[in-house]
Write a protein that holds these residues in place. Structure first.
Motif, short mmCIF file in Angstrom:
data_model
loop_
_atom_site.label_atom_id
_atom_site.label_comp_id
_atom_site.label_asym_id
_atom_site.label_seq_id
_atom_site.Cartn_x
_atom_site.Cartn_y
_atom_site.Cartn_z
N GLY A 9 27.77 11.28 -64.41
CA GLY A 9 27.29 10.04 -64.54
C GLY A 9 27.93 9.07 -63.55
N VAL A 10 29.27 9.11 -63.02
CA VAL A 10 29.65 8.31 -62.12
C VAL A 10 28.80 8.50 -60.87
CG1 VAL A 10 31.65 7.86 -60.94
CG2 VAL A 10 31.74 8.15 -63.23
N ILE A 26 43.00 10.70 -66.85
CA ILE A 26 42.17 11.64 -67.05
C ILE A 26 42.76 13.00 -67.30
CG2 ILE A 26 40.80 13.11 -65.37
CD1 ILE A 26 39.68 10.71 -64.00
N ASP A 27 43.85 13.29 -66.60
CA ASP A 27 44.64 14.65 -66.87
C ASP A 27 45.70 14.59 -67.62
OD1 ASP A 27 46.34 13.23 -65.21
OD2 ASP A 27 46.43 14.98 -63.77
N GLY A 28 46.02 13.14 -68.18
CA GLY A 28 47.16 12.98 -69.25
C GLY A 28 48.71 13.01 -68.59
N PRO A 61 33.56 17.10 -66.05
CA PRO A 61 32.33 17.27 -65.21
C PRO A 61 31.31 16.32 -65.69
CG PRO A 61 33.10 19.25 -65.77
CD PRO A 61 34.09 18.44 -66.67
N ARG A 62 31.20 16.09 -67.04
CA ARG A 62 30.20 15.15 -67.53
C ARG A 62 29.97 13.88 -67.17
NH1 ARG A 62 26.81 17.38 -71.32
NH2 ARG A 62 28.54 18.56 -71.83
N PHE A 90 25.08 20.83 -59.08
CA PHE A 90 26.40 20.05 -59.11
C PHE A 90 27.44 20.08 -58.21
CE2 PHE A 90 29.69 18.52 -62.00
CZ PHE A 90 30.73 19.20 -61.81
N GLU A 91 27.49 21.19 -57.43
CA GLU A 91 28.15 20.87 -56.29
C GLU A 91 28.05 20.29 -55.10
OE1 GLU A 91 31.30 22.40 -56.35
OE2 GLU A 91 31.04 23.50 -58.16
N SER A 92 26.69 20.26 -55.20
CA SER A 92 26.16 19.15 -53.88
C SER A 92 26.52 17.85 -54.26
CB SER A 92 24.65 19.70 -53.62
OG SER A 92 23.92 19.11 -54.98
#
Lengths: 484, 297
Positions: free
Chosen positions: B230-231, B103-105, B225-226, B53-55
């Motif tokens: 996908g992006v 995304i963060d409101g 993160p999900r 995930f970090e890569s």
């Protein structure tokens, strides 16, 4: 002619010794050794390794062994010098690279060292200090020549940075086929065993020692107000940053408290700033660099000795301070917890808060009078560490290694390859082969048989030993003369 | 040679002290030898999928460079209309701008205090200046040979990848330097396009993909993160697809590079961790953790 004369002297000395055998010191022991101490660090340089080598050599000579010392030239001091009791020192003309360590190409010192080993008939090479390139060179050449090797490690080293990794690898190469290793504390033994991947049974723990006659209390020089003494080099590893935090805290809390700080180094500027900032010029004295002979006169002025080191294998300073009758407060690092019993030392974590608490505890004990008298502390400490005891234990190491077989060349190469890893092992095995070929070439150029044998200054046939023996047994000498 | 330890009624225990004479030889090895040895007390245990995930940050940045080069190639070949790219870029930027807040409101905006009016002004100033200077950008490097332009662009894009902030604390990370290198590369490449309008659109696109896109991705990664995964996958497939339309060999190599970075390197890291042995013990040099400068200030 000189050789023949020397031989004659030797013979006569031997005859003399055999006649006085009933009371002779030397016949009590089955064997004596020809020991060569090697290190980059020796007088006129000053330090723990230097005094260790000197004192150990003197006590070994007293026990009847022949001892010589090999080091590099210090400025104009070059060639051969004779110290007390006939201790012979070779100052080799090798180039100094950094911090009194010689540069090493691993081969350039073989001709010189070979000459010394042959002419002095050395049987045991005793190298000192991980940081001495000459010490490792001497070990390397001694194994090539089939001599017994002993190594003493005087310091702790880490594992986590690049310089540690490289230094530890070199130590592994140097010690993997050394007969025996001596460490100055159990913590140092654990450290060295890990660094060089050694069998722990070939590592002996023989501590440093202090000459108790040099460090005695003096009640008349002790200050009236409570005084804390610090004697060390003013560098980061000695924890001077911690000291810069301790001084203002305690001076504020105890108005009659004083500090005496001896030593020189780059961190002195921090102590000067602290003194300036808190207006403590009359309570914090910075003495600067101290001669070793002046240390005692500084210690006896204080009541408490403070050691803020961040790493120590043994720490001679706290033994010297305790021998002078001071209460010791120290950081709990390295081998320090092993050095003094709990009633003579207050151990703290290496932080300003903890050290202040320890010092306050010492001050409280001092004010309440529960501390033992300086003379009593001295009488306890002087039995702990003596150079004669160190020499006795070192002699056992020599006795043990002298009956061990030196690894032949093929086994030595196997040991290097199996012990030091595939890359380093093969590299140094190749260097060992080159060294061996170089030795063969030197032996062809100058055979051992035509190298002059030096006259012994110490040991059973030493010239100085005879003088010492004769002067000590004047009556018997006269008796021998009358008999003749 | 060494006498056996004398045992009285009770066995004498070895003590780790030097000041007492003990009935053991100097090379005695007790059971407590190395009992204070500690290994890997500060080591972090990595999980495979967490490292993968970090890569993905690295994957994102590689794909950005790839997409940028592909777009430039299309413009250079005349297969892509500049007006279409400009329109698509502006529309994407607007969508990203809205998403950035959604995304963060809106918390990030409240925290930073940046108003929409200020954002609009910045965008207009940037577009105006870039458009005004595009003829200069177009002719800036006319006297420089094309090979040199290409070489400089390659090195600048590599430097952009090296100095980019991937989230780890590294000394070489410098966001400013990284972005400047990317913009410099885009200016070099833009000077080889047919008209100044192309140059203007190319530089604008570079800002969008090297400055705005990573900001959006960073927020996406932190909050959702999900969808970030996908992006990332969509972006990677787009990049490979775009490259495939130019060169099949290049696309295969790029896909292999992405696979090795996202799957092979994490596996290698996990595997090498088994051999990690940080040794700690009483021989370590003590660290001074507290800040002692307060005594001097």
């Amino acid at each position: 002619m000189a050789c023949r004369g020397g031989a004659g002297n030797g013979h006569r000395a031997s005859a003399t010794l055999s006649r006085v055998s009933p009371g002779s010191l030397y016949t009590c022991r089955t064997r004596t050794h020809n020991i060569c101490m090697v290190s980059d660090f020796f007088y006129p340089n000053m330090g723990g390794v230097e005094s260790h080598i000197y004192q150990l050599s003197q006590c070994l000579i007293e026990r009847g062994h022949k001892v010589i010392i090999v080091t590099h030239a210090y400025g104009n001091r070059k060639g051969i010098r004779y110290l007390t009791s006939g201790l012979k020192v070779y100052y080799l003309p090798l180039k100094v690279m950094y911090n009194q360590s010689t540069a090493t190409t691993l081969f350039h010192s073989l001709p010189l060292l070979r000459y010394i080993f042959v002419r002095e008939r050395v049987t045991i090479i005793h190298s000192h200090s991980s940081f001495s390139a000459m010490a490792h060179d001497a070990l390397f050449h001694a194994k090539t020549m089939g001599l017994q090797t002993v190594f003493t490690d005087h310091s702790l080293f880490g594992f986590a940075d690049v310089s540690s990794v490289l230094t530890n690898k070199l130590l592994t190469v140097s010690l993997c086929d050394t007969n025996h290793i001596i460490c100055v504390s159990y913590t140092s033994k654990e450290n060295t065993v890990l660094r060089a991947a050694l069998n722990p049974e070939i590592v002996s723990v023989i501590p440093n020692a202090v000459d108790p006659t040099d460090f005695t209390p003096d009640p008349f020089r002790r200050h009236d107000s409570i005084t804390i003494v610090v004697v060390s080099r003013l560098v980061y590893r000695k924890g001077i940053d911690l000291l810069s935090g301790i001084i203002p805290e305690l001076c504020q809390k105890y108005p009659d408290l004083n500090f005496i700080i001896g030593g020189e180094g780059p961190k002195r500027i921090i102590l000067e700033e602290v003194r300036e900032r808190y207006q403590l010029h009359d309570r914090v004295r910075l003495l600067g660099a101290l001669e070793h002979k002046d240390v005692r006169n500084v210690l006896v002025q204080g009541h408490i000795f403070l050691n803020t080191s961040l790493t120590e294998a043994f720490c001679m300073a706290i033994v010297e301070a305790a021998s002078c009758g001071l209460q010791v407060v120290s950081t709990r690092v390295g081998g320090i917890p092993e050095v003094l019993p709990e009633n003579l030392i207050i151990l703290c974590e290496p932080s300003v808060k903890s050290l202040c608490e320890g010092l306050e505890k010492a001050i409280f004990q001092l004010k309440s009078g529960t501390l033992p008298a300086p003379e009593n502390i001295h009488n306890i400490v002087k039995t702990f560490y003596t150079w004669r005891n160190v020499a006795e234990r070192t002699e056992k190491v020599y006795d043990r290694v002298s009956v061990e077989a030196v690894l032949p060349m093929d086994k030595r190469l196997d040991r290097l390859i199996s012990h030091c890893g595939p890359v380093t092992g093969y590299i140094f095995a190749l260097l060992a082969v080159f060294n061996f070929l170089f030795l063969i070439f030197l032996r062809w150029m100058t055979p051992d048989s035509i190298i002059d044998v030096a006259i012994d200054a110490t040991g059973p046939r030493g010239a100085w030993t005879n003088n010492y023996s004769h002067s000590k047994r004047g009556g018997e000498n006269n008796e021998i003369s009358e008999t003749r | 040679m060494y006498a056996q330890p004398v045992t009285n009624t009770k066995e004498v225990k070895w003590q780790k002290v030097l000041y007492e004479r003990q009935p053991f030889p100097d090379n005695y090895v007790d059971r407590r030898f190395l009992e204070e040895l500690r290994k890997n007390i500060h080591a972090r245990k990595y999980q495979y999928w967490a490292v993968v995930f970090e890569s993905s940050v690295v994957i994102q940045q590689l794909c950005s460079v790839c997409v940028f080069v592909v777009i430039w190639w299309y413009m250079d070949e005349g297969l892509l209309a500049p007006h279409w790219l400009l329109g698509t870029g502006l529309a994407s930027s607007l969508i990203g701008y809205v998403l950035f807040d959604l995304i963060d409101g809106g918390e990030g905006r409240k925290k930073s205090g940046q108003t929409r009016w200020a954002d609009l002004k910045s965008a207009l100033v940037f577009i105006t200046f870039t458009y005004g200077f595009s003829p200069v950008l177009k002719t800036l490097t006319e006297s420089v040979s094309t090979d040199t332009i290409y070489a400089m662009s390659v090195f600048m894009l590599l430097g952009h990848l090296i100095f980019f902030d991937y989230g780890a604390n590294a000394a070489i990370v410098s966001s400013t330097l990284s972005l400047n290198m990317a913009i410099f590369a885009s200016v070099c490449l833009a000077s080889r396009l047919p008209r100044s309008l192309h140059a203007f659109i190319m530089v604008t696109f570079a800002i969008q993909i090297f400055a705005l896109w990573p900001m959006l991705q960073k927020k996406l990664k932190a909050c959702t993160p999900r969808s970030y995964v996908g992006v990332t996958l969509l972006f990677a497939f787009s990049a490979v697809g775009g490259l495939l339309s130019i060169s099949a060999v290049g696309a295969v190599l790029f896909a292999l590079l992405l696979m090795s970075i996202s799957c092979l390197c994490p596996f290698y890291l996990i595997r090498l961790q088994l051999f990690k042995e940080n040794i700690h013990g009483p021989w370590d040099e003590a660290e001074i953790k507290e800040d002692l400068s307060r005594f001097l200030s």
